[in-house]
Design a protein around this motif. Structure first.
Motif, short mmCIF file in Angstrom:
data_model
loop_
_atom_site.label_atom_id
_atom_site.label_comp_id
_atom_site.label_asym_id
_atom_site.label_seq_id
_atom_site.Cartn_x
_atom_site.Cartn_y
_atom_site.Cartn_z
N GLY A 13 0.78 -1.23 0.00
CA GLY A 13 0.00 0.00 0.00
C GLY A 13 0.81 1.27 0.00
O GLY A 13 0.24 2.36 -0.08
N HIS A 45 -9.69 -0.61 -4.99
CA HIS A 45 -8.23 -0.48 -5.02
C HIS A 45 -7.78 0.61 -6.00
O HIS A 45 -6.60 0.67 -6.34
N LYS A 48 -4.53 2.43 -5.41
CA LYS A 48 -3.28 1.66 -5.26
C LYS A 48 -2.46 1.72 -6.54
O LYS A 48 -3.00 1.81 -7.64
N ASP A 66 1.58 -1.99 -5.69
CA ASP A 66 0.98 -2.32 -4.40
C ASP A 66 0.38 -3.71 -4.47
O ASP A 66 -0.23 -4.10 -5.46
N PRO A 68 -1.70 -6.96 -4.49
CA PRO A 68 -3.11 -7.22 -4.81
C PRO A 68 -3.71 -8.15 -3.75
O PRO A 68 -3.66 -9.36 -3.87
#
Length: 140
Positions: A13, A45, A48, A66, A68
């Motif tokens: 993240g 997301h 991200k 980032d 998953p």
């Protein structure tokens, strides 16, 4: 162009912050694209990092993304298993490499055309090493 191999570091993240730090350390040009930028703006997301790339004056290329956290078949995130080998370019041999590396392993993203126009895929080989592929779309 052919093809090239680069490390692609997985973050939990904070890929953008890490690559901005690496840019301060190494200098260079940083490009960051989020999940939202690559065609999924409504995804939970969306913010991200899907792909970040730092090209340094010394000729280094660092890539990052980032983790998953909901992709089936992908090993769980934990510090220490956060680097993937990234193979990218227009070289037709990349498809063959993908197929050979997937034998006995797990394909986590089938090699197919993505929303950005290139073919991309990822896998974890039989030794637990993560590989990411991007085959540049042919310009017409």
């Amino acid at each position: 162009m052919g093809s090239q191999v680069n490390p692609c570091i997985t973050f939990n993240g904070n890929a953008r912050q890490a690559l901005e730090f690496y840019r301060e350390v190494f200098g260079g040009e940083l490009a960051v694209g989020t999940v939202g930028d690559f065609g999924s703006p409504d995804s939970p997301h969306a913010g991200k990092v899907m792909h970040a790339r730092l090209d340094t004056p010394a000729g280094y290329t660092l890539m990052a993304w980032d983790f998953p956290d909901d992709r089936p078949g992908h090993p769980p995130y934990r510090p220490g298993n956060n680097v993937a080998v990234f193979l990218g370019g227009d070289d037709g041999d990349l498809r063959e490499y993908f197929e050979k590396l997937s034998v006995g392993g797990t394909v986590t993203l089938p090699l197919e055309e993505q929303v950005w126009g290139d073919e991309a895929g990822s896998l974890v080989d039989r030794f637990g090493i993560s590989w990411m592929f991007n085959i540049t779309a042919q310009q017409q």
